[in-house]
Design a protein around this motif. Sequence first.
Motif, PDB file in Angstrom:
ATOM      1  N   UNK A  37      64.979   2.994  30.271  1.00  0.00           N
ATOM      2  CA  UNK A  37      64.631   2.268  29.053  1.00  0.00           C
ATOM      3  C   UNK A  37      65.744   2.402  28.022  1.00  0.00           C
ATOM      4  N   UNK A  38      65.780   1.412  27.150  1.00  0.00           N
ATOM      5  CA  UNK A  38      66.757   1.433  26.073  1.00  0.00           C
ATOM      6  C   UNK A  38      66.118   0.896  24.806  1.00  0.00           C
ATOM      7  N   UNK A  39      66.114   1.723  23.791  1.00  0.00           N
ATOM      8  CA  UNK A  39      65.604   1.324  22.487  1.00  0.00           C
ATOM      9  C   UNK A  39      66.766   0.842  21.632  1.00  0.00           C
ATOM     10  N   UNK A  40      66.502   0.014  20.643  1.00  0.00           N
ATOM     11  CA  UNK A  40      67.575  -0.486  19.782  1.00  0.00           C
ATOM     12  C   UNK A  40      68.372   0.656  19.157  1.00  0.00           C
ATOM     13  N   UNK A  41      69.683   0.572  19.278  1.00  0.00           N
ATOM     14  CA  UNK A  41      70.548   1.578  18.677  1.00  0.00           C
ATOM     15  C   UNK A  41      70.648   2.871  19.443  1.00  0.00           C
ATOM     16  N   UNK A  42      70.016   2.927  20.609  1.00  0.00           N
ATOM     17  CA  UNK A  42      70.044   4.158  21.405  1.00  0.00           C
ATOM     18  C   UNK A  42      70.630   3.874  22.780  1.00  0.00           C
ATOM     19  N   UNK A  85      54.566   5.445  19.816  1.00  0.00           N
ATOM     20  CA  UNK A  85      55.521   4.537  19.195  1.00  0.00           C
ATOM     21  C   UNK A  85      56.935   4.788  19.708  1.00  0.00           C
ATOM     22  N   UNK A  86      57.238   6.033  20.050  1.00  0.00           N
ATOM     23  CA  UNK A  86      58.579   6.352  20.543  1.00  0.00           C
ATOM     24  C   UNK A  86      58.834   5.847  21.961  1.00  0.00           C
ATOM     25  N   UNK A  87      57.808   5.295  22.610  1.00  0.00           N
ATOM     26  CA  UNK A  87      57.999   4.675  23.927  1.00  0.00           C
ATOM     27  C   UNK A  87      58.497   3.235  23.797  1.00  0.00           C
ATOM     28  N   UNK A  89      60.673   0.256  23.747  1.00  0.00           N
ATOM     29  CA  UNK A  89      61.997   0.035  24.317  1.00  0.00           C
ATOM     30  C   UNK A  89      61.934  -1.122  25.301  1.00  0.00           C
ATOM     31  N   UNK A  90      63.116  -1.545  25.750  1.00  0.00           N
ATOM     32  CA  UNK A  90      63.201  -2.452  26.885  1.00  0.00           C
ATOM     33  C   UNK A  90      63.241  -1.578  28.135  1.00  0.00           C
ATOM     34  N   UNK A  91      62.408  -1.906  29.105  1.00  0.00           N
ATOM     35  CA  UNK A  91      62.310  -1.119  30.325  1.00  0.00           C
ATOM     36  C   UNK A  91      62.921  -1.882  31.490  1.00  0.00           C
ATOM     37  N   UNK A  92      63.688  -1.154  32.290  1.00  0.00           N
ATOM     38  CA  UNK A  92      64.369  -1.715  33.447  1.00  0.00           C
ATOM     39  C   UNK A  92      64.105  -0.852  34.670  1.00  0.00           C
ATOM     40  N   UNK A 116      61.745  -5.648  30.706  1.00  0.00           N
ATOM     41  CA  UNK A 116      60.479  -6.057  30.117  1.00  0.00           C
ATOM     42  C   UNK A 116      60.262  -5.218  28.855  1.00  0.00           C
ATOM     43  N   UNK A 117      59.930  -5.880  27.768  1.00  0.00           N
ATOM     44  CA  UNK A 117      59.832  -5.220  26.478  1.00  0.00           C
ATOM     45  C   UNK A 117      58.472  -4.549  26.310  1.00  0.00           C
ATOM     46  N   UNK A 118      58.512  -3.299  25.917  1.00  0.00           N
ATOM     47  CA  UNK A 118      57.308  -2.547  25.571  1.00  0.00           C
ATOM     48  C   UNK A 118      57.394  -2.198  24.093  1.00  0.00           C
TER      49      UNK A 118
END
Length: 122
Positions: A37-42, A85-87, A89-92, A116-118
């Motif tokens: 997963x990748x969250x914005x800015x991370x 909330x910390x989950x 992210x975009x999941x791949x 897929x966006x969570x």
Amino acid sequence: GQVEESGGGLVQAGESLRLSCTVSGLNFDAYTWGWFRQAPGKEREGVSCISSDGIRTNYKDSVKGRFTISRAENTLYLQMNSLKTEDTAMYYCAKTEYCGLSKITPSPFAAWGQGTQVTVSS
């Protein structure tokens, strides 16, 4: 070959989602696969992985006890319960090079889908 993730969405904290990843043309059964997963800015991070025979699994510490990875013919799943909330992210999903207790890393030759966006709201 290609991978296609699905199942994401907008949920409230504490709710559940089940992600799916359909794999074609990549000899799915022969390899360890994982969710990232990748969250914005991370940076992208490994969330979970499962061995080719489905017996061995590993999880990022923050999702242990809440997420469950599984696999079936040409499909990888991630059951996510008690979402936080910390989950968000975009999941791949991707072929995994290292599936260990300390880290989960993708293969350098991994094929990536659109993700897929969570989104988890408080």
